[in-house]
Design a protein around this motif. Sequence first.
Motif, PDB file in Angstrom:
ATOM      1  N   PRO A 175     -18.664  -9.269  13.490  1.00  0.00           N
ATOM      2  CA  PRO A 175     -17.326  -9.173  12.906  1.00  0.00           C
ATOM      3  C   PRO A 175     -16.440 -10.312  13.419  1.00  0.00           C
ATOM      4  O   PRO A 175     -16.707 -10.883  14.469  1.00  0.00           O
ATOM      5  CB  PRO A 175     -16.820  -7.813  13.396  1.00  0.00           C
ATOM      6  N   PHE A 176     -15.423 -10.604  12.656  1.00  0.00           N
ATOM      7  CA  PHE A 176     -14.475 -11.665  13.008  1.00  0.00           C
ATOM      8  C   PHE A 176     -13.792 -11.331  14.328  1.00  0.00           C
ATOM      9  O   PHE A 176     -13.274 -10.231  14.509  1.00  0.00           O
ATOM     10  CB  PHE A 176     -13.438 -11.774  11.885  1.00  0.00           C
ATOM     11  N   ASP A 177     -13.798 -12.297  15.248  1.00  0.00           N
ATOM     12  CA  ASP A 177     -13.207 -12.047  16.569  1.00  0.00           C
ATOM     13  C   ASP A 177     -12.558 -13.332  17.079  1.00  0.00           C
ATOM     14  O   ASP A 177     -12.427 -14.317  16.348  1.00  0.00           O
ATOM     15  CB  ASP A 177     -14.278 -11.545  17.541  1.00  0.00           C
ATOM     16  N   ASP A 178     -12.165 -13.307  18.316  1.00  0.00           N
ATOM     17  CA  ASP A 178     -11.474 -14.454  18.906  1.00  0.00           C
ATOM     18  C   ASP A 178     -12.286 -15.742  18.773  1.00  0.00           C
ATOM     19  O   ASP A 178     -11.740 -16.800  18.440  1.00  0.00           O
ATOM     20  CB  ASP A 178     -11.168 -14.154  20.375  1.00  0.00           C
ATOM     21  N   ALA A 179     -13.583 -15.650  19.019  1.00  0.00           N
ATOM     22  CA  ALA A 179     -14.419 -16.862  18.992  1.00  0.00           C
ATOM     23  C   ALA A 179     -14.462 -17.469  17.586  1.00  0.00           C
ATOM     24  O   ALA A 179     -14.332 -18.691  17.414  1.00  0.00           O
ATOM     25  CB  ALA A 179     -15.831 -16.531  19.466  1.00  0.00           C
ATOM     26  N   TYR A 180     -14.626 -16.612  16.559  1.00  0.00           N
ATOM     27  CA  TYR A 180     -14.613 -17.119  15.185  1.00  0.00           C
ATOM     28  C   TYR A 180     -13.223 -17.651  14.828  1.00  0.00           C
ATOM     29  O   TYR A 180     -13.084 -18.639  14.113  1.00  0.00           O
ATOM     30  CB  TYR A 180     -15.046 -16.035  14.191  1.00  0.00           C
ATOM     31  N   CYS A 181     -12.214 -16.970  15.343  1.00  0.00           N
ATOM     32  CA  CYS A 181     -10.849 -17.392  15.031  1.00  0.00           C
ATOM     33  C   CYS A 181     -10.589 -18.791  15.595  1.00  0.00           C
ATOM     34  O   CYS A 181      -9.909 -19.609  14.971  1.00  0.00           O
ATOM     35  CB  CYS A 181      -9.849 -16.381  15.596  1.00  0.00           C
ATOM     36  N   ARG A 182     -11.188 -19.059  16.743  1.00  0.00           N
ATOM     37  CA  ARG A 182     -11.007 -20.399  17.316  1.00  0.00           C
ATOM     38  C   ARG A 182     -11.682 -21.460  16.451  1.00  0.00           C
ATOM     39  O   ARG A 182     -11.198 -22.584  16.343  1.00  0.00           O
ATOM     40  CB  ARG A 182     -11.513 -20.418  18.759  1.00  0.00           C
ATOM     41  N   GLU A 208      -9.901 -24.611  14.796  1.00  0.00           N
ATOM     42  CA  GLU A 208     -10.390 -25.974  15.027  1.00  0.00           C
ATOM     43  C   GLU A 208     -10.701 -26.702  13.715  1.00  0.00           C
ATOM     44  O   GLU A 208     -10.296 -27.843  13.525  1.00  0.00           O
ATOM     45  CB  GLU A 208     -11.659 -25.899  15.894  1.00  0.00           C
ATOM     46  N   TYR A 209     -11.391 -26.007  12.798  1.00  0.00           N
ATOM     47  CA  TYR A 209     -11.835 -26.680  11.572  1.00  0.00           C
ATOM     48  C   TYR A 209     -10.852 -26.536  10.417  1.00  0.00           C
ATOM     49  O   TYR A 209     -10.955 -27.236   9.426  1.00  0.00           O
ATOM     50  CB  TYR A 209     -13.224 -26.168  11.161  1.00  0.00           C
ATOM     51  N   ARG A 210      -9.924 -25.615  10.563  1.00  0.00           N
ATOM     52  CA  ARG A 210      -8.877 -25.416   9.556  1.00  0.00           C
ATOM     53  C   ARG A 210      -9.395 -25.409   8.116  1.00  0.00           C
ATOM     54  O   ARG A 210      -8.988 -26.240   7.291  1.00  0.00           O
ATOM     55  CB  ARG A 210      -7.798 -26.496   9.710  1.00  0.00           C
ATOM     56  N   PRO A 211     -10.294 -24.472   7.789  1.00  0.00           N
ATOM     57  CA  PRO A 211     -10.687 -24.331   6.382  1.00  0.00           C
ATOM     58  C   PRO A 211      -9.436 -24.005   5.557  1.00  0.00           C
ATOM     59  O   PRO A 211      -8.547 -23.289   6.022  1.00  0.00           O
ATOM     60  CB  PRO A 211     -11.667 -23.163   6.400  1.00  0.00           C
ATOM     61  N   GLU A 212      -9.400 -24.535   4.341  1.00  0.00           N
ATOM     62  CA  GLU A 212      -8.218 -24.347   3.490  1.00  0.00           C
ATOM     63  C   GLU A 212      -8.071 -22.896   3.050  1.00  0.00           C
ATOM     64  O   GLU A 212      -6.974 -22.439   2.739  1.00  0.00           O
ATOM     65  CB  GLU A 212      -8.315 -25.274   2.271  1.00  0.00           C
ATOM     66  N   ARG A 231      -7.515  -7.536  12.739  1.00  0.00           N
ATOM     67  CA  ARG A 231      -6.311  -6.973  13.346  1.00  0.00           C
ATOM     68  C   ARG A 231      -5.184  -7.997  13.314  1.00  0.00           C
ATOM     69  O   ARG A 231      -5.418  -9.220  13.281  1.00  0.00           O
ATOM     70  CB  ARG A 231      -6.601  -6.468  14.756  1.00  0.00           C
ATOM     71  N   ALA A 232      -3.963  -7.496  13.311  1.00  0.00           N
ATOM     72  CA  ALA A 232      -2.777  -8.307  13.009  1.00  0.00           C
ATOM     73  C   ALA A 232      -2.713  -9.598  13.819  1.00  0.00           C
ATOM     74  O   ALA A 232      -2.390 -10.668  13.274  1.00  0.00           O
ATOM     75  CB  ALA A 232      -1.520  -7.462  13.238  1.00  0.00           C
ATOM     76  N   GLU A 233      -3.033  -9.504  15.085  1.00  0.00           N
ATOM     77  CA  GLU A 233      -2.907 -10.667  15.967  1.00  0.00           C
ATOM     78  C   GLU A 233      -3.840 -11.803  15.508  1.00  0.00           C
ATOM     79  O   GLU A 233      -3.460 -12.979  15.513  1.00  0.00           O
ATOM     80  CB  GLU A 233      -3.227 -10.170  17.384  1.00  0.00           C
ATOM     81  N   LEU A 234      -5.051 -11.441  15.084  1.00  0.00           N
ATOM     82  CA  LEU A 234      -5.971 -12.467  14.591  1.00  0.00           C
ATOM     83  C   LEU A 234      -5.511 -13.005  13.237  1.00  0.00           C
ATOM     84  O   LEU A 234      -5.609 -14.209  12.964  1.00  0.00           O
ATOM     85  CB  LEU A 234      -7.395 -11.904  14.483  1.00  0.00           C
ATOM     86  N   LEU A 235      -5.003 -12.108  12.399  1.00  0.00           N
ATOM     87  CA  LEU A 235      -4.545 -12.535  11.073  1.00  0.00           C
ATOM     88  C   LEU A 235      -3.398 -13.539  11.201  1.00  0.00           C
ATOM     89  O   LEU A 235      -3.346 -14.540  10.478  1.00  0.00           O
ATOM     90  CB  LEU A 235      -4.111 -11.302  10.256  1.00  0.00           C
ATOM     91  N   VAL A 236      -2.499 -13.296  12.135  1.00  0.00           N
ATOM     92  CA  VAL A 236      -1.385 -14.216  12.371  1.00  0.00           C
ATOM     93  C   VAL A 236      -1.910 -15.594  12.777  1.00  0.00           C
ATOM     94  O   VAL A 236      -1.418 -16.625  12.293  1.00  0.00           O
ATOM     95  CB  VAL A 236      -0.448 -13.634  13.470  1.00  0.00           C
ATOM     96  N   ARG A 237      -2.914 -15.597  13.610  1.00  0.00           N
ATOM     97  CA  ARG A 237      -3.476 -16.880  14.049  1.00  0.00           C
ATOM     98  C   ARG A 237      -4.124 -17.628  12.882  1.00  0.00           C
ATOM     99  O   ARG A 237      -3.971 -18.853  12.755  1.00  0.00           O
ATOM    100  CB  ARG A 237      -4.494 -16.655  15.169  1.00  0.00           C
ATOM    101  N   VAL A 238      -4.832 -16.886  12.039  1.00  0.00           N
ATOM    102  CA  VAL A 238      -5.452 -17.533  10.874  1.00  0.00           C
ATOM    103  C   VAL A 238      -4.388 -18.130   9.966  1.00  0.00           C
ATOM    104  O   VAL A 238      -4.482 -19.287   9.529  1.00  0.00           O
ATOM    105  CB  VAL A 238      -6.330 -16.533  10.086  1.00  0.00           C
TER     106      VAL A 238
END
Lengths: 352, 352
Positions: free
Chosen positions: A116-123, A127-131, A141-148
């Motif tokens: 599942p999507f987690d901190d490591a995938y979020c990083r 880093e790669y900033r897919p469009e 979860r909200a905190e990861l969504l905000v980062r994305v």
Amino acid sequence: MGQWQDRRITDLFGIELPIVQAPMAGATTSEMVIATCEAGGLGSLPGALLSIEQMRAALDQIRAATRKPVNCNFFVHVEAGPEPQRHQAWQSALAPYYTELGLDPSAPVPSSARAPFDDAYCRIVEEYRPEVVSFHFGLPRAELLVRVKATGAKVIASATTVAEARWLDERGVDAVIAMGFEAGGHRGSFLTQDMASQVGTFALVPQVVDAVKVPVIAAGGVADRRGVRAAFALGASAVQVGTAYLLTPEAKVAAFHREALKNARDDGSALTNVFTGRPARSLYNRLMREQGPLSTLAPSFPTAGGALLPLRGVTEKQGLADFSSLWSGQSAALVRNEMSSAELTRYLGEAD
Amino acid sequence: MGQWQDRRITDLFGIELPIVQAPMAGATTSEMVIATCEAGGLGSLPGALLSIEQMRAALDQIRAATRKPVNCNFFVHVEAGPEPQRHQAWQSALAPYYTELGLDPSAPVPSSARAPFDDAYCRIVEEYRPEVVSFHFGLPRAELLVRVKATGAKVIASATTVAEARWLDERGVDAVIAMGFEAGGHRGSFLTQDMASQVGTFALVPQVVDAVKVPVIAAGGVADRRGVRAAFALGASAVQVGTAYLLTPEAKVAAFHREALKNARDDGSALTNVFTGRPARSLYNRLMREQGPLSTLAPSFPTAGGALLPLRGVTEKQGLADFSSLWSGQSAALVRNEMSSAELTRYLGEAD
């Protein structure tokens, strides 16, 4: 070549054609993503079966080959805790197959994982900033969504009902994928577990369009140009296509799976949970017929697949799909001319 | 107002608009048929719940009111023999409801009938010569089919899979109704009993179009103009619409059913056999949730409904739909403005 009148999705993503290549974990290759992007569609890299290192390698390859927008897709399921009793029941149900194939039913069961999507995938996203970043089974979860979102990525996610579409819309997605009953692979369902009430693409798309503020991408049964036109007629602003890309040379698909797809009938598939524990559309095989298609014994996603690995190890070598998932939508039979991913993208995306 | 480019069905039937009002046994009235025909569509009179005398009276009324082409629809199921054990199991499953409602579970069970097409109905066709005759659950035996065709009637029938469509095409139907998973009421299935592999409208229509020589009428999920346009984009030459007509004032629908339709959600229905023994799409109610939606206990069509009659007798008086079928397609929520049958026909049939 004309232009599609509804450019909400193409403008949102910065692409030319309203065609999203579905992220198909295991089958989508970097080559497929690159070819789709270069042809003007949105190529989608699925993260669910890739390690962090593999995902990084794939994105390096993709970014080096195309400057077009790309989509990274992630599963956002919650991993179940230990389920010793369910695993035991599942192994008991499968034991006769082990015996038949000369395997030891009491040997330790290998594990089957989908990350599942987690901190490591979020990083990686940071880093790669897919469009575009797409999610399956809800949203992180909200905190990861905000980062994305902070990366500037457009966020999209699958809905299999109007209620799920509204839920996503309220949480700020940029577009909703309306995933009809016809679609192959895992249902995106996350608010319902009732597979008997899943909604066909024809009924789902206009009801989702009416329910949400954001543009809608139609998925499920779209395999030729008629489907693209029909999806637009129903109010969609783009389509997501899976099965047709499975039949391109860029897809990494076992020979028995490709053969099954080529011979697929409209009524040759069903929603089944026997391969992973979560309902997904697959062409019928022996395991589905004998234990499913929906089994009350299969342990939670994604662990049900573990006990199948030894069985697949024996049968796949013989070219048999008895215990292997044969993901497919209901329109596989519409895919008659094998095209490359680039040709398919351009063919589907051609306006009137 | 423009014209539809594809006039294969309108020319075949001699009608103006490519809109077929679905025959809905119990709910379709002569008024609905007349209004649809006069508006330029094809009104369809369902015979399954009408006695010979009632059918004659309805046709007298219809022929007196309109000179436009009309469709008579018949079920062609084979009646099952006695099934004492299955009926006993079914009554045992229902006994707690009898007790709860103060009914005697051991009282004789009333019978529930749907009349299959036979010599008597065929004589009505020969007498009234409807321009179109449609069949559900296959086709009548060859000798009756020959008689129907000898009247000059165009013969059409429902298919829920490509195999069923081919079967009908080979037997000389003039058009095939491709009935997708989304459609309300009884599935037209006759070569398959596997409801898990039923095909969504979006996937079914183009595959049927590719498989048969005759023109195709799309059914299942068509409830507004977007649906009509999408069906044509998929290759259909007309649409058959049921649920939207259920919400017209001409429909004979119980108040609790009409209310349920007005509040219907996209995912509020399922295929169920608990009401008649044969799979049909209904909005969820108590019986479906507790005994279905698909039950292995329900006796063969149409006899499963008999044991429900006493339960319905009590609950329907209280305005409760606990044991009553709530036939609906998956697009009931698209029907927002209540129109008359004439208005609905004209609205749906308007070309670009």
